[in-house]
Design an enzyme around this catalytic site. Structure first.
Site, PDB file in Angstrom:
ATOM      1  N   HIS A   9       0.831  -1.203   0.000  1.00  0.00           N
ATOM      2  CA  HIS A   9       0.000   0.000   0.000  1.00  0.00           C
ATOM      3  C   HIS A   9       0.865   1.252   0.000  1.00  0.00           C
ATOM      4  O   HIS A   9       1.937   1.275   0.600  1.00  0.00           O
ATOM      5  CB  HIS A   9      -0.894   0.043   1.240  1.00  0.00           C
ATOM      6  CG  HIS A   9      -1.784  -1.142   1.366  1.00  0.00           C
ATOM      7  ND1 HIS A   9      -2.181  -1.639   2.587  1.00  0.00           N
ATOM      8  CD2 HIS A   9      -2.368  -1.948   0.443  1.00  0.00           C
ATOM      9  CE1 HIS A   9      -2.967  -2.692   2.403  1.00  0.00           C
ATOM     10  NE2 HIS A   9      -3.092  -2.890   1.104  1.00  0.00           N
ATOM     11  N   LYS A  68       5.103   7.346   7.407  1.00  0.00           N
ATOM     12  CA  LYS A  68       4.552   6.687   8.591  1.00  0.00           C
ATOM     13  C   LYS A  68       5.625   6.036   9.424  1.00  0.00           C
ATOM     14  O   LYS A  68       6.699   5.693   8.936  1.00  0.00           O
ATOM     15  CB  LYS A  68       3.474   5.682   8.217  1.00  0.00           C
ATOM     16  CG  LYS A  68       3.866   4.630   7.223  1.00  0.00           C
ATOM     17  CD  LYS A  68       2.639   3.796   6.836  1.00  0.00           C
ATOM     18  CE  LYS A  68       2.747   3.269   5.443  1.00  0.00           C
ATOM     19  NZ  LYS A  68       1.537   2.637   4.978  1.00  0.00           N
ATOM     20  N   ASP A 106      -6.290  -6.338  -2.003  1.00  0.00           N
ATOM     21  CA  ASP A 106      -4.903  -6.750  -2.214  1.00  0.00           C
ATOM     22  C   ASP A 106      -4.801  -7.892  -3.235  1.00  0.00           C
ATOM     23  O   ASP A 106      -3.856  -7.927  -4.028  1.00  0.00           O
ATOM     24  CB  ASP A 106      -4.257  -7.163  -0.889  1.00  0.00           C
ATOM     25  CG  ASP A 106      -4.047  -5.979   0.048  1.00  0.00           C
ATOM     26  OD1 ASP A 106      -4.209  -4.819  -0.393  1.00  0.00           O
ATOM     27  OD2 ASP A 106      -3.716  -6.210   1.221  1.00  0.00           O
TER      28      ASP A 106
END
Length: 183
Positions: free
Chosen positions: A63, A72, A168
């Site tokens: 992702h 992140k 996914d």
């Protein structure tokens, strides 16, 4: 806590705390603004914390976000994961490189993933909790998914996947994503 630059991915860092263990268990600091600041990151930039729970064999990813992207901090707070980062920043000196990590509750290490890098992981233990600290509010319209089993990437997932989301499973190849984004 020490910060180590990830050589395979420009701008990525591994933050490793120093757990203090005794007969009761352990204590460690999992985030330190001064250490984050010492490598040139703004600790106040992180605006959202999230948590995912998975069971052994679950695979999540790959992702990333379009637009400005999303940086992140990722930590396995319970259990153990095989973690993958792929650099998809065309101007990066490590473009298309990938790096693999084993993150676990034993070490509480945190991985900083710069914006423009794809991320995925596979749970290696019965119950696995992964904590995320993200630098922008999530906008589902910017979600990008790349096939976790893309032969061009040849990621060495350690276990056969036991569960993968529909999103996914149906993700396009890396080549298709790059073509769509003009990279």
């Amino acid at each position: 806590m020490k910060a180590t630059e990830v050589q395979a991915i420009a701008g990525a860092y591994l933050f490793e705390p120093t757990p203090y263990a005794d007969e009761r268990g352990f204590f460690c600091r999992t985030f330190d603004a001064d250490v984050v600041r010492s490598v040139g990151l703004d600790p106040d930039a992180f605006v959202q914390d999230s948590l995912s729970r998975s069971v052994r064999g679950v695979l999540r990813g790959l992702h990333l976000r379009s637009g400005a992207g999303e940086a992140k901090l990722v930590r396995c707070s319970y259990g153990k994961i095989f973690d993958v980062v792929v650099d998809l920043r065309p101007d990066s000196p490590t473009y298309l490189n990938q790096a693999h990590f084993e993150l676990s509750d034993d070490t509480q290490a945190t991985l900083y993933i710069p914006a423009g890098c794809a991320h995925g992981f596979q749970a290696l233990t019965g119950t696995t909790d992964v904590s995320y600290r993200i630098d922008r509010p999530h906008d589902p319209s910017e979600d990008v998914t790349i096939a976790f089993d893309d032969p061009e990437l040849a990621i060495p997932w350690p276990l056969p996947p036991t569960s993968v989301s529909q999103r996914d499973r149906e993700a396009p190849s890396l080549a298709d994503v790059l073509k769509r984004n003009g990279s």
